[in-house]
Design an enzyme around this catalytic site. Structure first.
Site, short mmCIF file in Angstrom:
data_model
loop_
_atom_site.label_atom_id
_atom_site.label_comp_id
_atom_site.label_asym_id
_atom_site.label_seq_id
_atom_site.Cartn_x
_atom_site.Cartn_y
_atom_site.Cartn_z
N SER A 82 -17.71 1.84 18.26
CA SER A 82 -17.38 0.95 17.13
C SER A 82 -16.94 1.68 15.87
O SER A 82 -16.34 1.07 14.98
CB SER A 82 -18.58 0.06 16.81
OG SER A 82 -19.73 0.84 16.52
N LYS A 140 -14.23 -2.71 11.96
CA LYS A 140 -14.46 -3.66 10.88
C LYS A 140 -13.17 -4.19 10.25
O LYS A 140 -13.15 -5.27 9.67
CB LYS A 140 -15.32 -3.02 9.80
CG LYS A 140 -16.80 -2.92 10.15
CD LYS A 140 -17.48 -4.26 10.06
CE LYS A 140 -18.99 -4.13 10.16
NZ LYS A 140 -19.67 -5.43 10.00
#
Length: 525
Positions: free
Chosen positions: A320, A67
């Protein structure tokens, strides 16, 4: 001629072609905050699947998540005036930390609105990266609404977590790195939440080499892209599963949907057990501990290889993130074997006499018993909840059931029964009285003070609670199994409609499981 309003520039970006996105990705200044991560081989998984499998290690970013790429790319596009005014966003996790770190590097004030139920470990992480935290609301939507209000009142710039061209471009740098690290890759699997990561990776790889297949992977309980593709436009899911919290999004973004629709080759879904098994697989190969959303892509890769018979290819998936509450590992560990089809859960009726347990174990043929729960049912029989280790998957489970049935055992398969796996396995102990009218619900409780009190105020004074089981798994939400006595004629003038109204008023996600095989077999009157 070069002077255009910011709104005009954003409109131009949103109408960009794929080639324009590629240019935006190449120029994204993410490496002031992010790292170029390894594309690491997974030898055990490669041997097992008959393909060369690689993992993109976004868990090694400074915020332990991808992110930070999109957050910094978006904040780098702020004007000087916007930087002076500061930014605000809403997040319960990884996006919050990316914004906090980016703000600290750029010397921009960053306010993050987080739901009140956010675990302290995540709140502390945002503070450690220099962000200011405001706890508000019981869920993300309420926090986001408050963040939007603050943007209006204080003039801060709202930084969205996914539906923004600069955010998409920042995440797209992952696709660029994968191409640079393994240009011969055949398929790339990416998790899908709001769609920023999937859109960025897909649009880049399709521009660089259209032959590379890019496949999006969603949890079954929060498949907002699948729903949008079916409807032809973004839609809002009534409910989302919070197990893989990082991709638990009810509505995919408008721009991310457009880019994903045009560039993803396929979208597949996986269940919680398959995700849990993938967390274990990542640990076995790399010793990295992924959060559930971080393992979604590998779960999809494994499922895709099995269902499509893929062999001899080079496959990559994106890990992720790794911002996992440690206590959540308990739940993941329990479900991993089921996701890998390495365990069967069965309900079996055996005679209530000496030697009956020995006879039952002999039928299992020396297989390891992973769990055994028992209580006498009546004078001549007993019902047991048993886990059995498997080495040959579903076929071996089916063979065990047939062997037991041929020896006159009554057997039910509970391996896919969520009520069995989350609650009933801990509750084996007897049935309700005869002719007992009971409805049973699985309810998601937010893990914050006052949740149980709210539940009791809404329901506990109107209906008698006849069954209750809760066990903390270290998640933001806990699961409760709750039964209610005499719901057709509760105290006062209630009715079934009245009961359903109160359940809706409760505001917690729920589903009725009165027909659950596990509940019927062990606990029902």
């Amino acid at each position: 001629l070069h002077v255009r309003s910011r709104r005009q520039r954003q409109m131009c970006i949103r109408d960009s072609s794929n080639s324009d996105y590629l240019s935006l990705v190449v120029r994204a200044p993410v490496y002031d905050a992010a790292e170029r991560t390894l594309l690491e081989p997974m030898p055990r998984m490669s041997q097992r699947l008959g393909n060369d499998v690689y993992v993109k290690r976004e868990d090694t970013q400074p915020v332990h998540s991808f992110k930070v790429r999109g957050a910094y790319a978006r904040m780098a596009a702020l004007t000087d005036d916007e930087k002076r005014r500061g930014v605000v966003t809403a997040s319960a996790g990884n996006h919050a930390q990316g914004i906090a770190l980016s703000g600290s590097i750029m010397d921009v004030s960053a306010l993050i609105v987080m739901p009140t139920m956010t675990p302290q470990i995540k709140v502390d992480a945002v503070g450690n990266f220099g962000g200011e935290v405001l706890l508000f609301g019981d869920n993300f939507d309420e926090a986001k609404e408050r963040a939007s209000e603050i943007a209006q009142l204080e003039g801060r710039v709202f930084v969205p977590p996914f539906d923004d061209p600069h955010v998409i471009a920042g995440q797209g740098t992952i696709g660029l790195e994968i191409f640079q690290q393994a240009s011969t890759v055949d398929r790339v699997f990416v998790p899908v939440g709001g769609g920023g990561l999937a859109a960025g990776v897909a649009v880049v790889l399709k521009q660089l080499n259209p032959r590379i297949s890019v496949i999006g992977v969603e949890p079954e309980g929060s498949a907002c892209l699948t729903a949008a593709l079916k409807a032809g436009e973004p839609v809002t899911l009534d409910r989302v599963s919070l197990y893989a919290e990082g991709v638990a999004v009810a509505r995919i973004g408008d721009e991310t949907f457009r880019v994903c629709r045009d560039n993803l080759d396929e979208v597949i879904t996986v269940n919680s057990d398959e995700i849990s098994a993938a967390v274990k697989d990542i640990f076995d190969d790399t010793r990295a501990v992924a959060e559930p959303s971080g393992a979604v892509a590998l779960a999809g890769l494994k499922k895709y290889v099995t269902t499509h018979g893929v062999h001899g290819e080079t496959l990559a998936h994106v890990l992720s993130g790794a911002n996992l509450n440690f206590h959540g590992l308990r739940y993941i560990s329990e479900r991993a074997e089921l996701g890998e089809h390495g365990e069967a859960l069965l309900g079996v009726t055996i005679p209530e006499r000496k030697g009956a347990f020995l006879e039952f174990c002999q039928v299992l043929g020396g297989r390891s018993v992973t769990e055994f729960n028992y209580r006498v049912d009546d004078h001549d029989r007993a019902r047991i909840f048993v886990g059995v280790q498997l080495h040959e998957g579903d076929q071996e489970r089916d063979d065990i059931i047939v062997d037991l049935q041929e020896r006159s055992y009554d057997v039910v398969d509970l391996s896919s029964d969520d009520a069995a796996k989350e609650h009933v396995r801990y509750m084996i102990g007897g049935r309700a009285p005869r002719h007992f009218n009971e409805r049973v619900f699985s309810i998601q409780f937010p893990e914050h003070p006052g949740a149980l009190l709210h539940f009791l105020k809404v329901l506990g004074t109107h209906w008698n609670i006849s069954l209750f089981h809760y066990r903390s798994h270290g998640m933001d939400y806990g699961r409760v199994l709750c039964g209610f006595d005499d719901t057709e004629n509760p105290a006062g003038d209630g009715s079934d409609d009245d009961f359903d109204h109160h359940m809706q008023e409760l505001g917690y996600q729920f589903k009725e499981v009165t027909d659950s095989v596990a509940y019927t077999y062990f606990l029902k009157s």
